[in-house]
Design a protein around this motif. Sequence first.
Motif, short mmCIF file in Angstrom:
data_model
loop_
_atom_site.label_atom_id
_atom_site.label_comp_id
_atom_site.label_asym_id
_atom_site.label_seq_id
_atom_site.Cartn_x
_atom_site.Cartn_y
_atom_site.Cartn_z
N LEU A 173 38.48 44.79 41.03
CA LEU A 173 38.11 43.39 40.80
C LEU A 173 38.39 42.53 42.03
O LEU A 173 37.59 41.66 42.39
N LEU A 174 39.50 42.78 42.70
CA LEU A 174 39.78 42.04 43.93
C LEU A 174 38.76 42.38 45.01
O LEU A 174 38.31 41.51 45.75
N ALA A 175 38.37 43.64 45.08
CA ALA A 175 37.43 44.09 46.11
C ALA A 175 36.06 43.43 45.97
O ALA A 175 35.36 43.23 46.97
N VAL A 176 35.69 43.08 44.74
CA VAL A 176 34.36 42.47 44.54
C VAL A 176 34.44 40.94 44.46
O VAL A 176 33.44 40.29 44.16
N GLY A 177 35.61 40.39 44.72
CA GLY A 177 35.69 38.94 44.85
C GLY A 177 36.41 38.18 43.76
O GLY A 177 36.33 36.94 43.72
N ALA A 178 37.13 38.85 42.87
CA ALA A 178 37.89 38.13 41.86
C ALA A 178 38.94 37.24 42.55
O ALA A 178 39.57 37.66 43.52
N ASP A 179 39.12 36.04 42.04
CA ASP A 179 40.01 35.07 42.67
C ASP A 179 41.38 35.09 41.99
O ASP A 179 41.52 34.64 40.84
N PRO A 180 42.41 35.58 42.66
CA PRO A 180 43.73 35.64 42.03
C PRO A 180 44.39 34.28 41.89
O PRO A 180 45.42 34.15 41.24
N LEU A 194 29.38 44.61 36.00
CA LEU A 194 29.18 43.67 37.10
C LEU A 194 27.79 43.82 37.71
O LEU A 194 27.15 42.83 38.05
N ALA A 195 27.32 45.05 37.83
CA ALA A 195 25.98 45.29 38.37
C ALA A 195 24.91 44.69 37.48
O ALA A 195 23.83 44.31 37.95
N ALA A 196 25.21 44.57 36.18
CA ALA A 196 24.25 44.01 35.22
C ALA A 196 24.36 42.50 35.11
O ALA A 196 23.65 41.88 34.30
N GLY A 197 25.25 41.89 35.90
CA GLY A 197 25.35 40.43 35.89
C GLY A 197 26.54 39.86 35.15
O GLY A 197 26.56 38.65 34.87
N ALA A 198 27.54 40.68 34.83
CA ALA A 198 28.73 40.14 34.16
C ALA A 198 29.39 39.09 35.06
O ALA A 198 29.46 39.25 36.28
N ASP A 199 29.86 38.03 34.44
CA ASP A 199 30.48 36.92 35.17
C ASP A 199 31.92 37.30 35.52
O ASP A 199 32.80 37.33 34.67
N LEU A 200 32.15 37.59 36.79
CA LEU A 200 33.46 38.01 37.27
C LEU A 200 34.52 36.95 37.02
O LEU A 200 35.70 37.27 36.85
N HIS A 201 34.11 35.68 37.00
CA HIS A 201 35.06 34.58 36.92
C HIS A 201 35.16 33.95 35.52
O HIS A 201 35.83 32.94 35.35
N PHE A 251 51.75 43.27 41.92
CA PHE A 251 50.45 42.71 42.25
C PHE A 251 50.20 42.79 43.76
O PHE A 251 49.09 43.09 44.20
N GLY A 252 51.23 42.52 44.55
CA GLY A 252 51.08 42.59 45.99
C GLY A 252 50.67 43.98 46.45
O GLY A 252 49.86 44.13 47.36
N CYS A 253 51.22 44.99 45.80
CA CYS A 253 50.84 46.37 46.13
C CYS A 253 49.38 46.62 45.81
O CYS A 253 48.64 47.22 46.59
N ALA A 254 48.94 46.15 44.63
CA ALA A 254 47.54 46.34 44.23
C ALA A 254 46.61 45.57 45.16
O ALA A 254 45.57 46.08 45.58
N ALA A 255 47.00 44.34 45.49
CA ALA A 255 46.17 43.53 46.39
C ALA A 255 46.08 44.17 47.76
O ALA A 255 45.02 44.19 48.39
N GLY A 256 47.19 44.74 48.22
CA GLY A 256 47.18 45.42 49.50
C GLY A 256 46.28 46.64 49.47
O GLY A 256 45.56 46.94 50.43
N ALA A 257 46.29 47.35 48.35
CA ALA A 257 45.46 48.53 48.21
C ALA A 257 43.98 48.17 48.19
O ALA A 257 43.13 48.97 48.59
N ALA A 258 43.67 46.97 47.75
CA ALA A 258 42.27 46.54 47.71
C ALA A 258 41.73 46.30 49.10
O ALA A 258 40.53 46.43 49.35
N GLY A 259 42.63 45.98 50.05
CA GLY A 259 42.15 45.66 51.39
C GLY A 259 42.62 46.60 52.47
O GLY A 259 42.16 46.55 53.59
N ALA A 260 43.56 47.48 52.12
CA ALA A 260 44.11 48.37 53.13
C ALA A 260 44.58 49.66 52.46
O ALA A 260 44.02 50.09 51.47
N SER A 261 45.62 50.25 52.99
CA SER A 261 46.11 51.51 52.43
C SER A 261 46.97 51.26 51.21
O SER A 261 47.61 50.23 51.09
N LYS A 262 47.00 52.23 50.32
CA LYS A 262 47.77 52.08 49.09
C LYS A 262 49.26 52.23 49.37
O LYS A 262 49.69 53.08 50.14
N ASP A 263 50.05 51.41 48.74
CA ASP A 263 51.50 51.52 48.81
C ASP A 263 51.92 52.45 47.68
O ASP A 263 51.98 52.06 46.53
#
Length: 217
Positions: free
Chosen positions: A146-153, A114-121, A176-188
Amino acid sequence: MGFENLLEAIVDDDTQRVAALLAADARLAQASVAQARLYEEGIFHWLYAGDTALHLAAAGYRTSIVEQWLAAGADVNAQANHRRSTPLHYAADGFITHPAWDAVAQVATLRCLLAAGADLHAQDRNGATALHRAVRTRCAAAVIELLAVGADPRVRNPGRLDAVSSGGSGNGARWFGCAAGAAGASKDRDCLSGSGRARRSAGGARPHGARLRAQRP
């Protein structure tokens, strides 16, 4: 033989040999595979006709080799195989019960690409993004990254499946909800283990090893 030797060095994670081969022939950075093959030792992934050495390094989470290849001018968004998969797609794949799988190395490889310009989408032939692939193979740490850097679910493939739906039936949406929650808050921790490995009880997704072996080149 130079390209085949290079692929062997990548599987062995031999950065010195990779550097020597590249120094001997800089054209290897742009070379691609002529015939599909399934790797099952060291790296567990298909390499298809049109794939580059960067695809294999990404699939094996060989972060140092990925860095070498990018510095040599390899195309971070190469997408010439018949499945239209980029190196980022391969880095997002995982076989979490395979000895070669490493969540920490997987995330490091994703970050490097991603740092080298890989297309996240970027979407493959089936409409899957890297996030779809990480969810499908239950790579929790990769999903979180991937969610933390802006991947669109919400991106959907032609079958109208978004990243949540691609996780399969049963407990897939909850996982998925657990992973998404971990990306923005505490891990379940009822859903994810401390290493980022999905618990087997997550259910719903076909085992990645069986899926890969069933794929046709």
